[in-house]
Design a protein around this motif. Sequence first.
Motif, short mmCIF file in Angstrom:
data_model
loop_
_atom_site.label_atom_id
_atom_site.label_comp_id
_atom_site.label_asym_id
_atom_site.label_seq_id
_atom_site.Cartn_x
_atom_site.Cartn_y
_atom_site.Cartn_z
N PHE A 92 46.78 37.53 34.46
CA PHE A 92 45.43 38.04 34.71
C PHE A 92 44.57 36.97 35.37
O PHE A 92 43.76 37.27 36.27
N THR A 93 44.75 35.73 34.99
CA THR A 93 43.99 34.62 35.59
C THR A 93 44.35 34.46 37.06
O THR A 93 43.48 34.22 37.91
N ILE A 94 45.65 34.59 37.39
CA ILE A 94 46.09 34.47 38.79
C ILE A 94 45.49 35.60 39.63
O ILE A 94 45.03 35.38 40.77
N ILE A 95 45.49 36.82 39.08
CA ILE A 95 44.93 37.97 39.82
C ILE A 95 43.45 37.75 40.11
O ILE A 95 42.96 38.03 41.22
N LEU A 96 42.71 37.24 39.11
CA LEU A 96 41.27 37.03 39.30
C LEU A 96 40.96 35.82 40.19
O LEU A 96 39.82 35.66 40.65
N SER A 97 41.96 34.99 40.43
CA SER A 97 41.70 33.79 41.24
C SER A 97 41.54 34.11 42.74
O SER A 97 40.87 33.37 43.46
N PHE A 98 42.12 35.24 43.23
CA PHE A 98 42.03 35.57 44.66
C PHE A 98 40.61 35.89 45.08
O PHE A 98 40.17 35.40 46.15
N PRO A 99 39.85 36.72 44.37
CA PRO A 99 38.45 36.90 44.77
C PRO A 99 37.68 35.59 44.78
O PRO A 99 36.85 35.35 45.69
N THR A 100 37.96 34.71 43.83
CA THR A 100 37.28 33.41 43.79
C THR A 100 37.60 32.58 45.04
O THR A 100 36.71 31.94 45.62
N ILE A 101 38.88 32.60 45.44
CA ILE A 101 39.29 31.84 46.63
C ILE A 101 38.60 32.38 47.88
O ILE A 101 38.07 31.62 48.71
#
Length: 312
Positions: A259-268
């Motif tokens: 879940f953390t990896i999935i949410l990291s793309f919008p942040t990037i």
Amino acid sequence: MLEIFKSSETKVLEQVEKISKGCWVNMYAPTEEEINRVADEANIYVDFIRDALDDEERPRIEREDGQVYIIVDYPYITHDDAGFPIYETIPIGIVLTDECILTVSLKDTPILEVFKNNKIKEFYTFKKNRFALQILAIITSYYLRYLKQINKRTNEIERELHQSMKNKELYAFLALEKSLVYFTTSLKSNKVVLDKILRFSYIKMYEEDKDLLEDVMIEKIQAIEMAETYSSILSGMMDAFASIISNNVNIVMKFLTSFTIILSFPTIVFSFYGMNVDLPFQNSPHAFWISITVACVLSTLTALIFWKKKYF
């Protein structure tokens, strides 16, 4: 504490003040004065009494100068520092003399309460040998009773563990496994004493007394087998549930990581468009929606990949 009982002519158990022929002397956590009094009045070796007050004393049977001395372990319930019940064992001494029978222990035990309350058939204080065998029979029945309680408690903890990832239930299992170790050790030692009574003429027995002793032996063997079986099952369950708890933690950690990896793309994506440099589509009126779409597509594709790999 010193108690003296005697079966009356009407075969009713009465508490008396003096030690006399055919009486039963019961001592638990006795004082030095009580020990010396019983030793003098009943002509019993002081060492016989003191040995039974040592909680590390091992079961055995001895005969000296016409006195038969039996030490066996009986079960009782206590609790550890965490409040979990632990079934432990403690010695009880039985001394048979020509005049009386003596029982001595560190604690007051419910095992002897059935005799005090006249709940045992064919119980008379003057039938000392049979009385001793009846005590051994009651002790064995308590082992079987507590083993059933341990098995019931094990099943309850097992149901709790199916819904838990905590260590509390494992500590409870550990307490029960500790109890089974105590039981197995004491039962095997008690069985050695019973074997000696059966094979050697330590005490005089009539045919019905031998039948009683054989019944006690059968129940003792059953109790040993039950204790060993429950101990083996409990040990296996502890290993299995320890692995299950560890695996559940790994599953949770895998889900949180995915879940953390999935949410990291919008942040990037949003971090790129927050830089003070020239960026693609920065002058477009749809730049905001483009960045949102890119972030959502990347997160969705990653989520699908993880779902196919059964990461969550």
